[in-house]
Design a protein around this motif. Sequence first.
Motif, PDB file in Angstrom:
ATOM      1  N   GLN A  66      -0.228  15.361  -0.155  1.00  0.00           N
ATOM      2  CA  GLN A  66      -1.044  14.296  -0.728  1.00  0.00           C
ATOM      3  C   GLN A  66      -1.939  13.669   0.334  1.00  0.00           C
TER       4      GLN A  66
ATOM      5  N   LEU B 205      -3.991   9.758   1.033  1.00  0.00           N
ATOM      6  CA  LEU B 205      -4.174   8.375   0.610  1.00  0.00           C
ATOM      7  C   LEU B 205      -5.654   8.054   0.694  1.00  0.00           C
TER       8      LEU B 205
ATOM      9  N   ALA C  16       1.150   8.470   1.787  1.00  0.00           N
ATOM     10  CA  ALA C  16       0.813   9.823   1.330  1.00  0.00           C
ATOM     11  C   ALA C  16       2.018  10.729   1.563  1.00  0.00           C
TER      12      ALA C  16
ATOM     13  N   PHE D 236      -6.037   1.215  -3.123  1.00  0.00           N
ATOM     14  CA  PHE D 236      -5.659   2.460  -2.443  1.00  0.00           C
ATOM     15  C   PHE D 236      -4.881   3.302  -3.444  1.00  0.00           C
TER      16      PHE D 236
ATOM     17  N   VAL E 121      -3.000   7.373  -4.251  1.00  0.00           N
ATOM     18  CA  VAL E 121      -2.512   8.658  -3.744  1.00  0.00           C
ATOM     19  C   VAL E 121      -3.076   9.772  -4.614  1.00  0.00           C
TER      20      VAL E 121
ATOM     21  N   ARG F  72       0.845  -1.189   0.000  1.00  0.00           N
ATOM     22  CA  ARG F  72       0.000   0.000   0.000  1.00  0.00           C
ATOM     23  C   ARG F  72       0.887   1.247   0.000  1.00  0.00           C
TER      24      ARG F  72
END
Length: 307
Positions: free
Chosen positions: A29, A31, A25, A92, A94, A22
């Motif tokens: 950013q 996530l 961030a 997931f 970003v 995963r």
Amino acid sequence: MLRMRHEVDGGPEVLFAEEVERPGAGAGQVLVRVEAVGVTLPTVRKVREGGGPVSFGGEIAGEVVALGAGVTGLGVGDRVTGLCIADAYAEFAVLHAAMASPIPDGATAVEAVALVRSGLVARGAYEAARVEPGESVLVTAAASGVGTLALQHAKAGGAARVVAAVSSAGKADFVRGLGADEVVLYEDADWGAPYDVILDGVGGDLLGRAVRALATGGRLVAFSSGGGTVEAYELLVRGASMIGFQMRAIAAGRPELYGRWLSELWQMRDAGVLRTAVHEEIPLVDAARAHTLIEQRRNLGKVVLVP
């Protein structure tokens, strides 16, 4: 987590799923736990013609699960949508905080990816054309995610005649249900020309024909990734103009306008002026089928991947 990739150019058959760590961030950013991904024609084209592996960008919607350094105005648990530059086909993803916008209460993630990016492009193309009440408007790629919303913008703006151009007769009832007064096929010899405004989401060989369908003083707005060339003479003899529109230029250069359009999209949705059309919600691991639908021009509205 699961992520979709491809290593060689080609059709949908080159897509494959892989398990990866995963991401985190970074500064500026967030996530996002992805709930929906909008599939776009430019991404589909890049897989086939990109000249090497392409990281899938796209519109995503979901829940913020982590914040990078310096992020303000967003919190863990917020539901957002936005354009993800890379690795959007994943569980997931970003997202740059500046590209994230809130999803209103009562709206689903699927509705958000069908409305926001496509709606902004449709709104921008419509605004660039400066459509006057009573004018005629032709929308190409009218059954696409952008086209369906462009049709509705034209009707809401008071166009006297809104015509949908599509690839097959099987799409006629669908686009009429979204407000098209008439329907023409790309293959038809007669497009019912001339038109005051043409909003073109196809490009390529169709672009020249679209110019020839303009009325005197008409405006053509080209917003597709399909390229194409236009003979200057065809514009000159009609006193017509051609305008290029790209949403990225507005987001980067005129953020205040971008924000206003975004707010107005949700207001128009709440008022029932705009409604989204989703062809199908497809599991992320079946992304190849989503790409096939778009390549074969079989989609009626937005194609959405759901992790």
